[in-house]
Structure formats: C-alpha cells, structure tokens
Write a protein that holds these residues in place. Structure first.
Motif, PDB file in Angstrom:
ATOM      1  N   GLN A  97      83.947  -7.545  -4.800  1.00  0.00           N
ATOM      2  CA  GLN A  97      85.112  -6.958  -5.454  1.00  0.00           C
ATOM      3  C   GLN A  97      86.090  -8.055  -5.846  1.00  0.00           C
ATOM      4  O   GLN A  97      86.662  -8.030  -6.938  1.00  0.00           O
ATOM      5  N   MET A  98      86.288  -9.019  -4.963  1.00  0.00           N
ATOM      6  CA  MET A  98      87.148 -10.154  -5.279  1.00  0.00           C
ATOM      7  C   MET A  98      86.633 -10.914  -6.497  1.00  0.00           C
ATOM      8  O   MET A  98      87.413 -11.319  -7.368  1.00  0.00           O
ATOM      9  N   ILE A  99      85.322 -11.107  -6.574  1.00  0.00           N
ATOM     10  CA  ILE A  99      84.726 -11.791  -7.719  1.00  0.00           C
ATOM     11  C   ILE A  99      85.038 -11.038  -9.008  1.00  0.00           C
ATOM     12  O   ILE A  99      85.383 -11.639 -10.029  1.00  0.00           O
ATOM     13  N   LYS A 100      84.923  -9.708  -8.956  1.00  0.00           N
ATOM     14  CA  LYS A 100      85.240  -8.895 -10.136  1.00  0.00           C
ATOM     15  C   LYS A 100      86.715  -9.008 -10.507  1.00  0.00           C
ATOM     16  O   LYS A 100      87.063  -9.175 -11.684  1.00  0.00           O
ATOM     17  N   GLU A 101      87.590  -8.921  -9.516  1.00  0.00           N
ATOM     18  CA  GLU A 101      89.035  -8.930  -9.767  1.00  0.00           C
ATOM     19  C   GLU A 101      89.535 -10.286 -10.269  1.00  0.00           C
ATOM     20  O   GLU A 101      90.493 -10.337 -11.044  1.00  0.00           O
ATOM     21  N   THR A 102      88.929 -11.361  -9.812  1.00  0.00           N
ATOM     22  CA  THR A 102      89.442 -12.702 -10.130  1.00  0.00           C
ATOM     23  C   THR A 102      88.587 -13.462 -11.139  1.00  0.00           C
ATOM     24  O   THR A 102      88.932 -14.586 -11.489  1.00  0.00           O
ATOM     25  N   GLY A 103      87.491 -12.846 -11.585  1.00  0.00           N
ATOM     26  CA  GLY A 103      86.599 -13.560 -12.490  1.00  0.00           C
ATOM     27  C   GLY A 103      85.996 -14.789 -11.829  1.00  0.00           C
ATOM     28  O   GLY A 103      86.075 -15.889 -12.361  1.00  0.00           O
ATOM     29  N   TYR A 104      85.417 -14.591 -10.652  1.00  0.00           N
ATOM     30  CA  TYR A 104      84.817 -15.686  -9.870  1.00  0.00           C
ATOM     31  C   TYR A 104      85.854 -16.759  -9.520  1.00  0.00           C
ATOM     32  O   TYR A 104      85.581 -17.943  -9.553  1.00  0.00           O
ATOM     33  N   HIS A 105      87.053 -16.287  -9.184  1.00  0.00           N
ATOM     34  CA  HIS A 105      88.166 -17.156  -8.791  1.00  0.00           C
ATOM     35  C   HIS A 105      88.624 -18.070  -9.938  1.00  0.00           C
ATOM     36  O   HIS A 105      89.189 -19.142  -9.722  1.00  0.00           O
ATOM     37  N   ARG A 106      88.428 -17.614 -11.148  1.00  0.00           N
ATOM     38  CA  ARG A 106      88.952 -18.357 -12.303  1.00  0.00           C
ATOM     39  C   ARG A 106      90.246 -17.727 -12.796  1.00  0.00           C
ATOM     40  O   ARG A 106      90.953 -18.316 -13.616  1.00  0.00           O
ATOM     41  N   PHE A 107      90.509 -16.503 -12.337  1.00  0.00           N
ATOM     42  CA  PHE A 107      91.713 -15.747 -12.697  1.00  0.00           C
ATOM     43  C   PHE A 107      91.835 -15.664 -14.215  1.00  0.00           C
ATOM     44  O   PHE A 107      90.888 -15.313 -14.875  1.00  0.00           O
ATOM     45  N   GLY A 108      92.987 -15.991 -14.794  1.00  0.00           N
ATOM     46  CA  GLY A 108      93.130 -15.870 -16.235  1.00  0.00           C
ATOM     47  C   GLY A 108      93.860 -14.617 -16.670  1.00  0.00           C
ATOM     48  O   GLY A 108      94.231 -14.475 -17.840  1.00  0.00           O
ATOM     49  N   GLY A 109      94.081 -13.681 -15.704  1.00  0.00           N
ATOM     50  CA  GLY A 109      94.838 -12.480 -16.028  1.00  0.00           C
ATOM     51  C   GLY A 109      96.289 -12.630 -15.601  1.00  0.00           C
ATOM     52  O   GLY A 109      96.843 -13.733 -15.609  1.00  0.00           O
ATOM     53  N   ILE A 110      96.920 -11.529 -15.197  1.00  0.00           N
ATOM     54  CA  ILE A 110      98.331 -11.603 -14.827  1.00  0.00           C
ATOM     55  C   ILE A 110      98.525 -12.182 -13.422  1.00  0.00           C
ATOM     56  O   ILE A 110      99.584 -12.714 -13.104  1.00  0.00           O
ATOM     57  N   VAL A 111      97.501 -12.074 -12.579  1.00  0.00           N
ATOM     58  CA  VAL A 111      97.591 -12.651 -11.237  1.00  0.00           C
ATOM     59  C   VAL A 111      97.129 -14.100 -11.288  1.00  0.00           C
ATOM     60  O   VAL A 111      96.115 -14.423 -11.918  1.00  0.00           O
ATOM     61  N   GLU A 112      97.863 -14.977 -10.621  1.00  0.00           N
ATOM     62  CA  GLU A 112      97.538 -16.401 -10.626  1.00  0.00           C
ATOM     63  C   GLU A 112      96.930 -16.823  -9.300  1.00  0.00           C
ATOM     64  O   GLU A 112      97.140 -16.186  -8.260  1.00  0.00           O
ATOM     65  N   ALA A 113      96.177 -17.910  -9.343  1.00  0.00           N
ATOM     66  CA  ALA A 113      95.424 -18.364  -8.167  1.00  0.00           C
ATOM     67  C   ALA A 113      96.325 -18.649  -6.977  1.00  0.00           C
ATOM     68  O   ALA A 113      95.952 -18.389  -5.822  1.00  0.00           O
ATOM     69  N   ASN A 114      97.519 -19.179  -7.219  1.00  0.00           N
ATOM     70  CA  ASN A 114      98.401 -19.557  -6.111  1.00  0.00           C
ATOM     71  C   ASN A 114      99.063 -18.363  -5.418  1.00  0.00           C
ATOM     72  O   ASN A 114      99.807 -18.530  -4.464  1.00  0.00           O
ATOM     73  N   GLN A 115      98.753 -17.140  -5.900  1.00  0.00           N
ATOM     74  CA  GLN A 115      99.259 -15.938  -5.228  1.00  0.00           C
ATOM     75  C   GLN A 115      98.338 -15.496  -4.082  1.00  0.00           C
ATOM     76  O   GLN A 115      98.731 -14.672  -3.261  1.00  0.00           O
ATOM     77  N   TYR A 116      97.121 -16.007  -4.062  1.00  0.00           N
ATOM     78  CA  TYR A 116      96.118 -15.625  -3.051  1.00  0.00           C
ATOM     79  C   TYR A 116      95.952 -14.103  -2.996  1.00  0.00           C
ATOM     80  O   TYR A 116      95.687 -13.530  -1.946  1.00  0.00           O
ATOM     81  N   ASN A 117      96.114 -13.489  -4.147  1.00  0.00           N
ATOM     82  CA  ASN A 117      95.960 -12.037  -4.264  1.00  0.00           C
ATOM     83  C   ASN A 117      94.591 -11.783  -4.871  1.00  0.00           C
ATOM     84  O   ASN A 117      94.417 -11.788  -6.085  1.00  0.00           O
ATOM     85  N   TYR A 118      93.608 -11.558  -4.025  1.00  0.00           N
ATOM     86  CA  TYR A 118      92.223 -11.502  -4.465  1.00  0.00           C
ATOM     87  C   TYR A 118      91.777 -10.121  -4.920  1.00  0.00           C
ATOM     88  O   TYR A 118      90.632  -9.968  -5.351  1.00  0.00           O
ATOM     89  N   ALA A 119      92.636  -9.137  -4.816  1.00  0.00           N
ATOM     90  CA  ALA A 119      92.243  -7.777  -5.162  1.00  0.00           C
ATOM     91  C   ALA A 119      93.204  -7.121  -6.141  1.00  0.00           C
ATOM     92  O   ALA A 119      93.156  -5.912  -6.343  1.00  0.00           O
ATOM     93  N   GLY A 120      94.090  -7.889  -6.746  1.00  0.00           N
ATOM     94  CA  GLY A 120      95.040  -7.335  -7.703  1.00  0.00           C
ATOM     95  C   GLY A 120      96.021  -6.364  -7.078  1.00  0.00           C
ATOM     96  O   GLY A 120      96.517  -5.452  -7.741  1.00  0.00           O
ATOM     97  N   ILE A 121      96.331  -6.558  -5.800  1.00  0.00           N
ATOM     98  CA  ILE A 121      97.236  -5.646  -5.092  1.00  0.00           C
ATOM     99  C   ILE A 121      98.632  -5.707  -5.713  1.00  0.00           C
ATOM    100  O   ILE A 121      99.236  -6.774  -5.819  1.00  0.00           O
ATOM    101  N   GLY A 122      99.123  -4.572  -6.136  1.00  0.00           N
ATOM    102  CA  GLY A 122     100.462  -4.487  -6.719  1.00  0.00           C
ATOM    103  C   GLY A 122     100.528  -4.866  -8.178  1.00  0.00           C
ATOM    104  O   GLY A 122     101.581  -4.733  -8.802  1.00  0.00           O
TER     105      GLY A 122
END
Length: 240
Positions: free
Chosen positions: A122-147
C-alpha cells in the motif's frame, strides 16, 4: 534448498488432517494452517511455501491473480514476504528505496497483527515506490497519504518525525479500519486521524475501496496486484 520434515495440519470442515511434509508445502485448500513455526494467515491458502537454506519460509503464488482478487484478503494476519524480498522488489523500480522500510513494516505490522508486507505494498502505491511526486513530500514520512485529501497544494496531509513513526501511523490507521480492538498494550497512538475512522469497517483490503481513497474504485485490488508481483520476486539468499 535445505531438506526438512515437519508436520502440517490442514483444517477442512472443522477437522484437522495431519500430513508429513518434505521440502515444499502446498496449501491449496487450507482455511487455517498450523506448522511448526507458528500460525499462518487465513489468506495463505493458494500459496506455496518452501524452506530456504537458512530455515525460513518463503512463498510463491500458485494461483492466477484473478483468483487472489476474487477472495477477500484480510488486513489482520501474518506477513509472508521476507524483508530481503520486499527490498529487492522495491529497488527494482527505485534503486534508492530506503533499506529500513521493509523491516519496519514487518516488525510494526507483527506487533499489531497487521499484514505488514501488504501494508508495504500500500505504501508503494501511495508513494510511487517512495518517489512521491504528489502533494505529500518524502520528508513528511507520511507513507499512506494520511490527512492528504483532494488535489490541494496547500493541504499536504500529516507529517511525522521519522520513518519509524510514519510506518507506525500507517499501521495504526489500518488497525482502526480492520478491528474494533484497543491498541496493543503499551502502544502510544501517533495516528492523528485514528479517531475519525469507523472502527472495524474494513476488515479486508478490498473493503478499503471508497473508504481509504475516494472514489477509490479498485483501490484494494491495486494493492493486492502489487503484493502478487512482490511474492514472485526472487532474492539471492532464498534459493541456493
């Protein structure tokens, strides 16, 4: 592969049938299975287990993906994938994938009774294999798009202090959906949106459709497709 012998009990129609197993365990009809290493999850049916030269079990899917998706796959249960397998799968897409995340998902998932290997998917889906690129950034450590809701560029969702805290929040959020039980004894709540979940409303990954993500059609199935692929990922130490 190291040769081994153990006793397998497969529960069918309320009765346990005893089998002697050597090298490979085929679990095509099990609804619950006990082996010498402990309990395996209900959804472990249709998975082939074999023992590596290190004595650990690894798994290979043995049914079509369509069959896996048709059956409800519970969020509660034990992980099947190994740490090495998870990292190899993620790094095949993102060579810079953080090495600590598979271990965190397995360990924290086990503590909560959550299938940490699928939460990892699920984390892989949410983060694009930890590449992010959406509204959540890597330094937030938010791996599931919470909030993080909608396409707002200002509402980036919740932030956590470390990878460990981020994984814990993710597992706790899944725990809220999957069960009405209290947190494990001694565990501190770090998921800021835990209280907003209708407890126990989604006991399976497919039940997250339209709940974790909106509209979320096929959301849980997407996670399971990633999981299916990951289980087929070979690692250097499993088969020698």
């Amino acid at each position: 592969m190291q040769t081994f012998r153990t006793v397998l009990y497969v529960k069918r129609k309320g009765l346990y049938n005893k089998y002697m197993v050597r090298k490979v365990v085929f679990v095509a009809v099990a609804t619950s299975m006990v082996y010498t290493g402990g309990m395996l999850p209900v959804s472990s049916k249709h998975i082939t287990y074999a023992q590596s030269n290190k004595g650990s079990l690894y798994s290979v899917t043995s049914v079509p993906l369509s069959q896996l998706l048709e059956e409800k796959q519970p969020i509660i249960g034990e992980s099947i994938a190994t740490e090495e397998q998870m990292l190899a799968f993620a790094r095949a897409v993102n060579p810079n994938f953080p090495a600590e995340l598979p271990k965190l998902y397995l360990e924290i998932g086990k503590k909560y009774g959550i299938r940490g290997d699928i939460a990892f998917c699920q984390m892989i889906k949410e983060t694009g294999y930890h590449r992010f690129g959406g509204i959540v950034e890597a330094n937030q450590y938010n791996y599931a798009g919470i909030g993080a809701t909608g396409n707002s560029k200002t509402n980036k969702g919740n932030s956590f202090q470390s990878p460990e805290q981020g994984v814990l929040a993710h597992i706790q959020h899944l725990y809220a959906y999957a069960t009405k039980q209290n947190l494990p004894q001694g565990e501190k709540l770090v998921d800021p949106r835990f209280k907003y979940v209708a407890r126990g409303i989604a006991p399976s990954w497919q039940d997250l459709n339209g709940r974790w993500a909106v509209p979320g059609k096929g959301y849980g199935e997407d996670i399971l497709r990633i999981y299916y692929q990951m289980l087929q990922t070979p690692t250097s130490s499993e088969i020698q």
